[in-house]
Design a protein around this motif. Structure first.
Motif, PDB file in Angstrom:
ATOM      1  N   LYS A  55       9.468   4.958   6.612  1.00 46.16           N
ATOM      2  CA  LYS A  55       8.527   4.058   5.939  1.00 46.16           C
ATOM      3  C   LYS A  55       8.142   2.942   6.894  1.00 46.16           C
ATOM      4  N   MET A  56       6.935   2.427   6.705  1.00 48.67           N
ATOM      5  CA  MET A  56       6.483   1.327   7.564  1.00 48.67           C
ATOM      6  C   MET A  56       5.989   0.162   6.721  1.00 48.67           C
ATOM      7  N   VAL A  57       6.274  -1.037   7.227  1.00 49.30           N
ATOM      8  CA  VAL A  57       5.766  -2.264   6.631  1.00 49.30           C
ATOM      9  C   VAL A  57       4.857  -2.900   7.669  1.00 49.30           C
ATOM     10  N   ASN A  58       3.605  -3.130   7.278  1.00 44.11           N
ATOM     11  CA  ASN A  58       2.580  -3.507   8.241  1.00 44.11           C
ATOM     12  C   ASN A  58       2.164  -4.973   8.148  1.00 44.11           C
ATOM     13  N   THR A  59       1.387  -5.362   9.126  1.00 40.25           N
ATOM     14  CA  THR A  59       0.689  -6.641   9.067  1.00 40.25           C
ATOM     15  C   THR A  59      -0.596  -6.400   8.273  1.00 40.25           C
ATOM     16  N   TYR A  60      -1.612  -7.219   8.494  1.00 36.04           N
ATOM     17  CA  TYR A  60      -2.871  -7.018   7.770  1.00 36.04           C
ATOM     18  C   TYR A  60      -3.922  -6.316   8.634  1.00 36.04           C
TER      19      TYR A  60
ATOM     20  N   GLY B 201      -8.796  -2.978   0.089  1.00 34.90           N
ATOM     21  CA  GLY B 201      -9.232  -4.150   0.827  1.00 34.90           C
ATOM     22  C   GLY B 201      -8.804  -4.028   2.279  1.00 34.90           C
ATOM     23  N   SER B 202      -9.485  -4.709   3.163  1.00 34.69           N
ATOM     24  CA  SER B 202      -9.207  -4.596   4.591  1.00 34.69           C
ATOM     25  C   SER B 202      -7.768  -4.945   4.943  1.00 34.69           C
ATOM     26  N   MET B 203      -7.195  -5.913   4.229  1.00 33.47           N
ATOM     27  CA  MET B 203      -5.840  -6.368   4.557  1.00 33.47           C
ATOM     28  C   MET B 203      -4.762  -5.641   3.766  1.00 33.47           C
ATOM     29  N   TYR B 204      -5.143  -4.784   2.838  1.00 34.47           N
ATOM     30  CA  TYR B 204      -4.158  -4.133   1.971  1.00 34.47           C
ATOM     31  C   TYR B 204      -4.337  -2.616   1.946  1.00 34.47           C
ATOM     32  N   VAL B 205      -4.416  -2.025   3.097  1.00 39.03           N
ATOM     33  CA  VAL B 205      -4.538  -0.566   3.164  1.00 39.03           C
ATOM     34  C   VAL B 205      -3.139   0.030   3.162  1.00 39.03           C
ATOM     35  N   ASN B 206      -2.720   0.539   2.003  1.00 39.42           N
ATOM     36  CA  ASN B 206      -1.417   1.167   1.864  1.00 39.42           C
ATOM     37  C   ASN B 206      -1.575   2.591   1.366  1.00 39.42           C
ATOM     38  N   SER B 207      -0.589   3.421   1.666  1.00 38.07           N
ATOM     39  CA  SER B 207      -0.593   4.795   1.171  1.00 38.07           C
ATOM     40  C   SER B 207       0.819   5.355   1.281  1.00 38.07           C
TER      41      SER B 207
ATOM     42  N   GLU C  64       1.685   8.220   0.688  1.00 37.69           N
ATOM     43  CA  GLU C  64       1.602   9.592   1.181  1.00 37.69           C
ATOM     44  C   GLU C  64       1.907   9.672   2.673  1.00 37.69           C
ATOM     45  N   ILE C  65       1.588   8.621   3.404  1.00 39.17           N
ATOM     46  CA  ILE C  65       1.829   8.621   4.850  1.00 39.17           C
ATOM     47  C   ILE C  65       2.855   7.561   5.252  1.00 39.17           C
ATOM     48  N   GLY C  66       3.589   7.047   4.280  1.00 43.37           N
ATOM     49  CA  GLY C  66       4.674   6.118   4.592  1.00 43.37           C
ATOM     50  C   GLY C  66       4.287   4.665   4.702  1.00 43.37           C
ATOM     51  N   MET C  67       3.018   4.330   4.436  1.00 47.04           N
ATOM     52  CA  MET C  67       2.567   2.939   4.503  1.00 47.04           C
ATOM     53  C   MET C  67       2.844   2.279   3.154  1.00 47.04           C
ATOM     54  N   VAL C  68       3.970   1.605   3.039  1.00 43.43           N
ATOM     55  CA  VAL C  68       4.390   1.111   1.732  1.00 43.43           C
ATOM     56  C   VAL C  68       4.035  -0.350   1.475  1.00 43.43           C
ATOM     57  N   SER C  69       3.705  -1.091   2.525  1.00 43.03           N
ATOM     58  CA  SER C  69       3.396  -2.508   2.307  1.00 43.03           C
ATOM     59  C   SER C  69       2.586  -3.064   3.466  1.00 43.03           C
ATOM     60  N   SER C  70       1.574  -3.859   3.119  1.00 47.67           N
ATOM     61  CA  SER C  70       0.806  -4.624   4.109  1.00 47.67           C
ATOM     62  C   SER C  70       0.857  -6.079   3.683  1.00 47.67           C
ATOM     63  N   ASN C  71       0.846  -6.981   4.636  1.00 49.62           N
ATOM     64  CA  ASN C  71       1.071  -8.383   4.315  1.00 49.62           C
ATOM     65  C   ASN C  71       0.089  -9.296   5.033  1.00 49.62           C
TER      66      ASN C  71
END
Length: 201
Positions: A61-66, A95-101, A103-110
């Protein structure tokens, strides 16, 4: 000549090119329309995004920036689906800063600088307690490298031997401040060296 091209390297270049062209076209398009949207590009991070997609495991899983557009494309999200998410920002997955999915492990953007660090720590504890065989990827920028949160999280991750990768997308200027003007260290990777078992590979 085409027969001598390394197919894997060509695919890597193709992914990087797709990310760059998508970002450029998105920027151009939003400037020429009445659509009001914040637009946080990831231009210049294409190599990091694609390289990460090559070693990311299915259950990670990954936790991303914006700045997530490039990661989404590198991990296989279609340009059309990504564009829909960017323009339709009516929930926390859009939204540009909240692209999560998931399905591909993108669980959080901040959107808050460094906010993903403690979230990643919580996910890593969850993985350890439930004996999940996965790794948590925590992405942060050099702007977060001078905050207190990263020291706390790295220390706790080291103390409890958590499966977490702290990946700094370092462009040297945060948003507009050169790192050397606010940091006492020469390299962001130096932060990990003082936390015991954390190391740079």
């Amino acid at each position: 000549m085409l027969n001598n091209i390394n197919i894997e390297k060509f695919k890597i270049y193709e992914q990087m090119y797709l990310i760059r062209r998508f970002e450029e076209k998105l920027h151009e398009s939003l400037k020429c329309t009445d659509i009001s949207r914040y637009n946080h590009l990831s231009i210049g991070r294409e190599a990091i995004n694609v390289a990460m997609s090559k070693i990311f495991k299915e259950n990670d899983k990954m936790v991303n920036t914006y700045r997530t557009h490039g990661l989404a494309l590198a991990f296989g999200m279609s340009p059309v689906k990504l564009l829909n998410k960017i323009l339709m920002n009516d929930d926390l997955e859009n939204g540009s800063m909240y692209v999560n999915s998931s399905e591909i492990g993108m669980v959080s953007s901040n959107t808050i600088i460094g906010a993903g660090l403690p979230i990643s720590l919580g996910l890593a504890f969850d993985s350890k307690f439930d004996k999940k065989n996965n790794v948590i990827w925590c992405l942060f920028g050099d702007g977060a490298a001078t905050g207190g949160t990263i020291h706390e999280c790295m220390n706790i991750a080291s103390k409890h031997n958590l499966k977490i990768i702290f990946l700094c997308e370092n462009n040297g200027i945060a948003m507009c401040t050169p790192v050397e003007s606010v940091a006492s260290f020469d390299k962001v990777s130096d932060l990990g060296k003082e936390k015991g078992r954390l190391s740079r590979h």
